[in-house]
Design a protein around this motif. Structure first.
Motif: not given
Length: 249
Positions: A197-222
């Motif tokens: 099992p891999v538990i993914a944790v998106p962080t709020s690190i990133g520029y602009g359209v990383s959107l405070g971690g939403l981009t990482a979250l959506f990528g991990m969810l998909t």
């Protein structure tokens, strides 16, 4: 209080080492203790196997100290997450002792050595140095919950050869927590390398359209790696909690 403590208490009553009155007083702390600002769940370790943890963000040092003192009085370990160093110092003035981890932003009270109850190792893998606070939170919480923890740091996909160098550690782990910001690709890569099992944790690190971690979250969810599951943004604690339960199965 947990099951082991209750068994010990009842045994001591049976053998005459503890009076019935003293046992009643200790058991009266179940299932909670009312303080001025909180109702402290002293029954949680008995129900869920892990004591209540104090979420420090949004609480005053006085409120945190109040809950910590109640848990200490009930004979339970104390773990405070998301606590800044200044607030930690204020809490420690009221509840003496404790160890503060500045990177993880965690204050804990209790024995330095924790009994290992997890069946295997939890690997905490982080993409970049900027992800360290969330990864450290996951690692410290997992350790305090009785797991062996292996850290793999700064192995993001921009230098993916660094990740491959840690393949032996990844494959040996029973559960993996993978922390990443930016586009959040690392958990999918790790998921494709292991049968755990891999538990993914998106962080709020990133520029602009990383959107405070939403981009990482959506990528991990998909993610197309079917062994990847996801917790909330920056939630190293939640990842460690889930990994602990898996590691005890």
């Amino acid at each position: 209080m947990n099951q082991d403590r209750i068994r010990k208490l009842l045994s001591e009553v049976k053998q005459g080492g503890v009076s019935v009155e003293a046992a009643i007083k200790e058991l009266s702390r179940l299932p909670f203790i009312d303080t001025e600002s909180a109702r402290v769940d002293t029954h949680r370790a008995l129900r869920q196997g892990i004591p209540e943890v104090i979420f420090g963000l949004g609480k005053t040092p006085a409120q945190i100290a109040e809950v910590a003192a109640a848990l200490t009085e009930a004979g339970q370990p104390v773990l405070v997450t998301r606590l800044e160093s200044g607030d930690a110092k204020e809490v420690q003035k009221v509840v003496q002792g404790g160890v503060y981890d500045a990177t993880a932003r965690i204050l804990f009270y209790g024995s330095d050595s924790v009994d290992i109850v997890g069946k295997g190792t939890i690997a905490v893998v982080s993409a970049g140095t900027a992800d360290s606070p969330v990864a450290a939170e996951a690692a410290v919480v997992a350790q305090r919950f009785g797991n062996r923890v292996e850290r793999v740091q700064d192995v993001g996909v921009a230098g993916i050869h660094r990740l491959f160098a840690a393949e032996e550690i990844l494959r040996a782990a029973r559960v993996l927590i993978v922390v990443a910001g930016m586009e959040g690709a690392l958990p999918s890569v790790v998921g494709g390398m292991v049968d755990k099992p891999v538990i993914a944790v998106p962080t709020s690190i990133g520029y602009g359209v990383s959107l405070g971690g939403l981009t990482a979250l959506f990528g991990m969810l998909t993610s197309c790696a079917s062994n990847v599951t996801v917790v909330n943004i920056d939630n190293g604690f939640g990842a460690a909690y889930a990994a602990t339960l898996i590691n005890r199965l």
